[in-house]
Design an enzyme around this catalytic site. Sequence first.
Site, PDB file in Angstrom:
ATOM      1  CD  GLU A   1      -2.926  -0.995  -0.161  1.00 57.22           C
ATOM      2  OE1 GLU A   1      -3.135   0.067  -0.464  1.00 57.22           O
ATOM      3  OE2 GLU A   1      -3.053  -2.229  -0.394  1.00 57.22           O
TER       4      GLU A   1
ATOM      5  CG  ASP B   1       2.701  -7.028  -6.029  1.00 59.78           C
ATOM      6  OD1 ASP B   1       1.962  -6.518  -4.778  1.00 59.78           O
ATOM      7  OD2 ASP B   1       2.212  -7.835  -6.933  1.00 59.78           O
TER       8      ASP B   1
HETATM    9 ZN   LIG Z   1      -2.426  -2.435  -4.703  1.00 61.69          ZN
END
Ligand SMILES: [Zn+2]
Length: 418
Positions: A281, A362
């Site tokens: 996030e 990621d």
């Molecule tokens: Zn995401």
Amino acid sequence: MQIATIAALVAVVLILLRLMTEQWLAWLNRQHVQQHATAVPEAFRGIIDEETYNKSVRYTLAKSRFGQVEEVYGTIVLLVVLFSGVLPWAFQFFQQTFGQSAWAMAAFLFSVMIALSLPGMPFDWYSQFRLEQRFGFNTTSQKTWWLDRLKGLLLGIVLGVPLLALILKIVEWTGAWWWLWAWGALFAFQMLMLVLAPVLILPLFNKFTPLPEGGLRDRLLSLARRTEFRAQSIQVMDGSKRSRHSNAFFTGFGGFRKIVLFDTLIQQLSEPELEAVLAHEIGHYKKKHIPKMLVFSAITSLIGFYAVAVLARQDWFYRAFGFEPGNIAPALLLFALLSGVITFWFSPLAHWWSRKHEYEADAFAAKVMNEPRSLIGALRKLNEKNLSNLTPHPLYSGFYYSHPAMLEREQALAQQPV
Ligand SMILES: [Zn+2]
């Protein structure tokens, strides 16, 4: 043939074309899922057990069939609404009863949008209390579900009607360039909502409590420090009030920023996995995905307003759907009902862009965690708990998925240099 008749025919063709594409993609996806349904695919052996895999296949197929029925039904409702004469009749009724003021027209638009949301309500109800219930996801009570709708309606009256009235007033005030001013007003409203919604609106629907002191909190705060992510607090949201599905996000700006974790997420993941999810996030934030999306949506809505302004000058646009030209309100309504048949074809592009952001977030998470394993572990668990479709058809996921499928994400993560 008159232009208005041709325009009506074009609208019907576009509506049916969208429906056929949706149905075809759903069919394609189901075929693909069924072809892989006999055994757990190679890539997932040892990750997911056979029972859970079978359940995810059944969940995917049930949702897909339900979605297809809903799409056909929604299309029939749209066609009836557009061509039965009910909209011009309602417009006449509002004009005669309340006059032509911006407030009267705003009330007309709002009432029609509420009335049009009613036919879909049985489907929402069935989805929550039958489909989600059957697969063990539903935790919403009838009371919560109805209260949610009531609160949504009240928020619409308090926020939506004045906003609509403002836009209609702007049309009166600013003349030919109204679309630019109206767009500016909507954008300012959206910015204001970004700041106010976490404080005023989210608490109407959920309870937020600070994450209690302890190992998890220390770990997450240390991550926030390490990544220079300023946050006022870490909050836990009672997502379990409605569903066993789980999520994490952050709200607010600058010093008001809050990290929010669903209680369901905390139950499902280990501490390193939760840290990896938060790192993902924060990755969205650090890679500036939020301002990028804001600019994208601002451009989209600018194009939308310009399109309404152009259409509202064409008599055939009104006559195609049984209206008399002259008032902007029917043009706004028709645009709201019809713009989806055009934007539908651009959604794969928007989703591709969103998936690109997911890969970037990621990669960021793997980098600050110094290893990709925790995030991979979290993704595996989340896919398992949410019974995600592990074998979507590439065309289907390419069209609809805002997040890459699990296998694609895992492969990208495994290649990260850390
Ligand atoms: Zn995401």
